[in-house]
Design an enzyme around this catalytic site. Structure first.
Site, mmCIF file in Angstrom:
data_model
loop_
_atom_site.group_PDB
_atom_site.id
_atom_site.type_symbol
_atom_site.label_atom_id
_atom_site.label_comp_id
_atom_site.label_asym_id
_atom_site.label_seq_id
_atom_site.Cartn_x
_atom_site.Cartn_y
_atom_site.Cartn_z
ATOM 1 N N LYS A 78 24.606 -19.201 54.546
ATOM 2 C CA LYS A 78 25.488 -19.120 53.677
ATOM 3 C C LYS A 78 26.756 -20.187 53.929
ATOM 4 O O LYS A 78 26.714 -20.323 55.128
ATOM 5 C CB LYS A 78 26.408 -17.880 53.322
ATOM 6 C CG LYS A 78 25.650 -16.962 52.615
ATOM 7 C CD LYS A 78 26.771 -16.278 51.537
ATOM 8 C CE LYS A 78 26.921 -14.542 52.249
ATOM 9 N NZ LYS A 78 27.948 -13.771 51.596
ATOM 10 N N GLU A 130 21.051 -12.320 48.757
ATOM 11 C CA GLU A 130 21.844 -11.397 48.173
ATOM 12 C C GLU A 130 21.554 -10.836 46.926
ATOM 13 O O GLU A 130 22.552 -10.801 45.912
ATOM 14 C CB GLU A 130 23.314 -11.712 48.177
ATOM 15 C CG GLU A 130 23.811 -11.806 49.786
ATOM 16 C CD GLU A 130 25.276 -12.141 49.835
ATOM 17 O OE1 GLU A 130 26.133 -11.764 48.927
ATOM 18 O OE2 GLU A 130 25.574 -12.765 51.022
ATOM 19 N N ASN A 138 29.080 -5.495 54.196
ATOM 20 C CA ASN A 138 30.322 -5.575 53.871
ATOM 21 C C ASN A 138 31.251 -4.135 54.323
ATOM 22 O O ASN A 138 32.345 -3.916 53.613
ATOM 23 C CB ASN A 138 30.503 -5.540 52.197
ATOM 24 C CG ASN A 138 30.131 -6.789 51.759
ATOM 25 O OD1 ASN A 138 30.896 -7.800 52.257
ATOM 26 N ND2 ASN A 138 29.332 -6.958 50.654
ATOM 27 N N ARG A 157 21.883 -6.547 51.762
ATOM 28 C CA ARG A 157 23.033 -7.375 52.341
ATOM 29 C C ARG A 157 24.297 -6.898 52.241
ATOM 30 O O ARG A 157 25.346 -7.061 53.057
ATOM 31 C CB ARG A 157 23.057 -8.841 51.888
ATOM 32 C CG ARG A 157 23.144 -9.918 52.946
ATOM 33 C CD ARG A 157 22.813 -11.126 52.591
ATOM 34 N NE ARG A 157 23.526 -12.014 53.624
ATOM 35 C CZ ARG A 157 23.392 -13.508 53.643
ATOM 36 N NH1 ARG A 157 22.298 -13.936 52.953
ATOM 37 N NH2 ARG A 157 23.995 -14.187 54.557
ATOM 38 N N GLU A 173 33.866 -7.509 63.711
ATOM 39 C CA GLU A 173 32.436 -7.646 63.113
ATOM 40 C C GLU A 173 31.176 -7.062 64.157
ATOM 41 O O GLU A 173 30.491 -6.487 63.568
ATOM 42 C CB GLU A 173 32.014 -8.968 62.906
ATOM 43 C CG GLU A 173 33.252 -9.783 62.014
ATOM 44 C CD GLU A 173 33.038 -9.475 60.639
ATOM 45 O OE1 GLU A 173 32.388 -8.859 60.136
ATOM 46 O OE2 GLU A 173 34.179 -9.990 59.850
ATOM 47 N N HIS A 213 39.290 -6.955 52.729
ATOM 48 C CA HIS A 213 39.876 -7.862 51.840
ATOM 49 C C HIS A 213 41.024 -7.923 50.966
ATOM 50 O O HIS A 213 41.878 -8.679 50.753
ATOM 51 C CB HIS A 213 38.436 -8.348 50.774
ATOM 52 C CG HIS A 213 37.593 -9.126 51.485
ATOM 53 N ND1 HIS A 213 36.242 -9.208 51.118
ATOM 54 C CD2 HIS A 213 37.530 -10.107 52.659
ATOM 55 C CE1 HIS A 213 35.405 -9.785 51.807
ATOM 56 N NE2 HIS A 213 35.925 -10.452 52.873
#
Ligand SMILES: NC(=O)c1ccc[n+]([C@@H]2O[C@H](COP(=O)([O-])OP(=O)(O)OC[C@H]3O[C@@H](n4cnc5c(N)ncnc54)[C@H](O)[C@@H]3O)[C@@H](O)[C@H]2O)c1
Ligand SMILES: [Zn+2]
Length: 369
Positions: A156, A250, A259, A255, A198, A266
């Protein structure tokens, strides 16, 4: 038990993680000291030619010379393109400047761009490589923990628009990724922590062994001991690599698991203000919230939620959000692209090491933040 005795607990002996994507297949090489061998490694894959090195000024000062020396030694010539450090560099203006350097240097379609840096440089250079002359090869040399476990993997690329992050982008797989855990020694504390959020996320969503290793090796992780970080980064790269192999673009939802912690994360980043709450801290809070929500639904044992919260705290990460406006938070939550039919598609951990996608209501999310 001596904390470090458990190093063998995460069996990742190979320094090469393959990413199998047909003609876009490539390897991620992860080894302390590999920065000095990037030139020689590239020479196995490409005829020695010219490369464009892209780096931000901070990383270029710290690690640029080692990369240049290794390219020189392998017979590559190069030009250097420097960008300012920081998220603002992921812009159309900086992308335009990079195209200018490529055009000015008359770069040809076989000459690679080598991105040395964090996710900002990787995303910007990756998008230039995806689009300039309809595609140049890109090589990632990730230098931040976020880049090593996340952004250098999966192809990405993107820049931001004033109206939103990552709105202009493309998928463009690298021809190779060279990851040197020793480079993390110079990273600022808060940037390192961002990556750790992460790393914990990968453990919670898909790997109980990784999670257990992080628990027993927390001291070495915090000291950035490369012998301990190396198997951790390899394992994270393997997890992300296999999710990307299953769902490169995706399209299938696999995928989505990545998240975990990001729906709430977010929205919190947006409501608290980018810059006031760092992405990694927001993801840590979001991961803790996801565990609380799963526990309330009876899908996650209280002990499992306690382990996740304890590990995040041990690694210096927050587990409760700073004060924020709930109404604006809900507005941001609604804007999330994972909303379907008024319900939020949410990643719920069901044990330490596995998670699934479920629909939850706004009220449920609000009750745990
Ligand atoms: N493409 C993807 O799949 C993907 C995934 C996750 C994040 N991202 C993107 O990545 C970006 C965040 O990446 P990041 O956290 O690496 O940010 P970054 O690239 O801004 O790097 C963080 C800071 O650390 C500095 N730095 C990097 N490596 C260093 C080193 N070894 N020593 C000292 N300083 C160093 C940089 O100069 C910068 O100031 C965001 O724009 C995000 O959207 C992309
Ligand atoms: Zn993230």
């Amino acid at each position: 038990m001596n904390e470090r005795e458990g190093v063998r607990g995460l069996d990742e002996p190979s320094d090469e993680i393959p990413v199998r994507l047909g003609d876009r297949s490539h390897a991620i090489r992860i080894r302390p000291g590999i920065l000095a061998e990037v030139g020689a490694e590239l020479a196995h894959r490409l005829e020695a030619c010219r490369a464009l090195l892209v780096a931000d000024r901070t990383v270029a000062d710290l690690h640029g010379q080692a990369l240049r020396t290794s390219l020189d030694a392998a017979g590559f010539s190069y030009r250097m393109h420097l960008v300012p450090p920081g998220e603002a560099t992921k812009s159309l203006e900086e992308l335009g400047r990079l195209y200018g350097t490529l055009a000015d240097g008359r770069f040809e379609s076989r000459e690679p761009i080598v991105a040395l840096g964090g996710g900002v440089v990787g995303d910007l250079a990756g998008l230039a490589a995806a689009t300039y002359r309809r595609g140049l090869p890109i090589v990632h040399v990730p230098t931040s923990l976020v880049a090593q476990v996340d952004s250098s993997i999966g192809g990405k690329t993107a820049v931001n628009l004033p109206l939103g992050k990552n709105l202009v982008g493309a998928f463009h797989q690298p021809i190779a990724v060279f990851t040197d855990p020793e480079l993390l020694g110079t990273l600022r504390e808060e940037e390192y922590r961002s990556g750790l959020a992460e790393v914990v996320k990968y453990g919670v969503l898909g790997d109980a062994d990784l999670f257990g290793f992080l628990e027993t090796q927390a001291t070495g992780i915090l000291e950035r001991d490369a012998t301990i970080l190396t198997p951790v980064i390899r394992r994270c790269a393997r997890i992300k690599g296999s999710i990307v192999e299953a769902d490169e673009r995706e399209e299938k939802g696999d995928r989505l698991l990545l998240n975990l912690g990001h729906t709430v994360g977010h929205a919190l980043e947006a409501v608290v203000g980018y810059g006031r709450l760092r992405h990694g801290d927001a993801v840590a809070v979001g991961t803790a919230c996801a565990c609380r929500l799963a526990e309330r639904r009876g899908e996650l044992a209280p002990e499992a939620r306690e382990r996740v919260v304890a590990l995040l705290e041990r690694l210096g990460l927050p587990v409760v959000p700073p004060g924020f406006d709930r109404e604006i938070f809900v507005e941001h939550l609604r804007r999330d692209k994972k909303i379907a039919g008024g319900k939020i598609r949410y990643i719920l951990p069901v044990s330490v090491g596995s998670a699934r996608v479920e629909f939850v209501s706004e009220e449920e999310v609000l009750s745990v933040v």
